[in-house]
Design a protein around this motif. Structure first.
Motif, PDB file in Angstrom:
ATOM      1  N   SER A  31      27.565 -43.095  67.355  1.00 36.93           N
ATOM      2  CA  SER A  31      27.245 -42.415  66.106  1.00 36.93           C
ATOM      3  C   SER A  31      25.765 -42.081  65.903  1.00 36.93           C
ATOM      4  O   SER A  31      24.895 -42.942  66.052  1.00 36.93           O
TER       5      SER A  31
ATOM      6  N   THR B 175      24.752 -41.416  62.975  1.00 29.41           N
ATOM      7  CA  THR B 175      24.471 -42.058  61.701  1.00 29.41           C
ATOM      8  C   THR B 175      23.990 -43.491  61.904  1.00 29.41           C
ATOM      9  O   THR B 175      23.043 -43.946  61.255  1.00 29.41           O
TER      10      THR B 175
ATOM     11  N   SER C 230      30.633 -44.221  62.865  1.00 30.18           N
ATOM     12  CA  SER C 230      30.501 -44.046  61.415  1.00 30.18           C
ATOM     13  C   SER C 230      31.863 -43.968  60.746  1.00 30.18           C
ATOM     14  O   SER C 230      31.973 -43.561  59.593  1.00 30.18           O
TER      15      SER C 230
ATOM     16  N   THR D 157      31.081 -38.703  61.445  1.00 30.07           N
ATOM     17  CA  THR D 157      30.764 -38.103  60.147  1.00 30.07           C
ATOM     18  C   THR D 157      31.671 -36.902  59.888  1.00 30.07           C
ATOM     19  O   THR D 157      32.160 -36.705  58.771  1.00 30.07           O
TER      20      THR D 157
ATOM     21  N   GLY E 183      24.259 -38.398  57.214  1.00 27.71           N
ATOM     22  CA  GLY E 183      24.104 -39.764  56.753  1.00 27.71           C
ATOM     23  C   GLY E 183      22.925 -39.912  55.802  1.00 27.71           C
ATOM     24  O   GLY E 183      21.922 -39.201  55.910  1.00 27.71           O
TER      25      GLY E 183
ATOM     26  N   LEU F  62      29.893 -48.547  58.108  1.00 34.72           N
ATOM     27  CA  LEU F  62      29.383 -48.199  59.433  1.00 34.72           C
ATOM     28  C   LEU F  62      29.655 -49.359  60.387  1.00 34.72           C
ATOM     29  O   LEU F  62      29.583 -50.524  59.996  1.00 34.72           O
TER      30      LEU F  62
END
Length: 362
Positions: free
Chosen positions: A83, A85, A132, A216, A259, A301
């Motif tokens: 990820s 994020t 994420s 995401t 994010g 997360l």
């Protein structure tokens, strides 16, 4: 890691760090320990193991010397994918871990949650995959077919943020339905802001968002459009959140999502949209994400180490440290920009991780 008088400079340094590494999507953390003592967490982390080896009381006991020797004896490589994020949080944690364990080389790569699972983690090419959103059943099956057994760890909470250009003064508050009209599969070329709301400009919407390999993307489409993958193809997809910020900054009629950590590093460049889920518009903040008020875009997360990787001491210790730091408010909230785990959540994750490590070594 000093968090007292140097807190501001640490935070500024982290912001610069995210701005640069976010653009490239990969961080090799080898060699970050020069000049550092053991640099663990502050009192927020609630740990007493990996994170506090730096202070002494004027005399080195045999026990302290043994602990130091054990810390310094850790060596090996850790390959982390997944990820974008979670990328800045994982990189920050890896950097701090390096200060205590200079013999461990850590590579953190931003590949997207799904891209990381499919191309690296499940084939056995990485030790840990950040995500994420929770791992999918199909991904677990893919991993298991390659004898990779993932262990789930919740490391923080994000307030997935919709951003608009600072000159956009008409869409600072949007309903979930309005967002669905902009991002749904039927939205296409030529759609204008006036098509969403007749009071808004008759100007074409420019969209910047996460690529299909991103967690995401999966989470946003599921909670906004009601179905995973139900997303317009008329947008600029990317795994690099900095690119989304740059795209929205460059056009008055642009919109994007990413994010919260990346928005929090660029609060003056773009505007965060207050989302109305039926109870009035709510701005994305750490507080509204923690309380659940910022709905439906608050999300957990994760990071997923492979069970086989947990049998290696340096990887097991890094994962323990990651869990311990998940409750560190200074690191997770102030430096990176996510909601940290509570002490209770952290302890639960740590207990489950320790059980997984014991199983991996049995």
């Amino acid at each position: 890691m000093a968090h007292d008088s140097n807190g501001l400079s640490d935070r500024v340094s982290r912001r610069k760090f995210i701005a640069t590494t976010g653009a490239t999507g990969i961080a090799a953390i080898a060699g970050c320990s020069e000049g550092g003592s053991s640099g663990g967490s502050d009192g927020e982390s609630g740990d007493g193991s990996s994170g506090d080896g730096g202070s002494t009381d004027g005399g080195s006991t045999e026990e302290e010397s043994t602990e130091t020797a054990t810390e310094q004896s850790l060596s090996g490589e850790i390959n982390i994918t997944g990820s974008s994020t979670v990328f800045p949080l994982a990189t920050a944690v890896a950097e701090e871990f390096q200060k205590m364990h200079s013999g461990v080389d850590i590579s953190v790569q931003s590949t997207g949650s799904g891209g990381g699972f499919e191309n690296f983690f499940c084939p056995g090419e990485s030790d840990i995959n950040n995500a994420s959103r929770p791992i999918k059943d199909s991904e677990t099956q893919n991993c298991n077919s390659n004898n990779v057994n993932p262990h789930e760890i919740k490391v923080a909470t994000d307030a997935l943020t919709v951003i608009i250009n600072n000159e956009n003064d008409w869409a600072t508050e949007m309903t979930v339905d309005e967002l669905a009209q902009i991002w749904g599969p039927e939205a296409g070329s030529g759609q204008t802001w006036a098509d969403i709301n007749s009071d808004w400009p008759d100007e074409e919407i420019e969209r910047f968002g996460a690529a299909e390999t991103s967690g995401t993307f999966d989470y946003f489409t599921e909670v906004i459009n009601g179905e995973e993958g139900a997303h317009t193809q008329d947008y600029e997809p990317t795994e690099q959140d900095r690119t989304i910020v740059q795209g929205v900054t460059g056009s008055q009629y642009a919109i994007g999502y990413l994010g919260f950590a990346y928005y929090s590093q660029n609060p003056d460049q773009v505007t965060a949209v207050a989302v109305d889920n039926g109870n009035g518009p709510v701005k994305p903040t750490l507080e509204t994400a923690k309380s659940g008020e910022y709905a439906p875009l608050s999300r957990p997360l994760f990071t997923y180490p492979a069970m086989s990787a947990l049998s290696e001491q340096h990887i097991a210790e890094f994962c323990r440290y990651f869990v311990e730091q998940s409750a560190n408010t200074e690191l997770v909230a102030n430096q990176v920009g996510y909601v940290p785990n509570s002490q209770e959540e952290m302890q639960t994750e740590l207990d489950e991780l320790n059980s997984a490590i014991e199983e991996a070594n049995s």
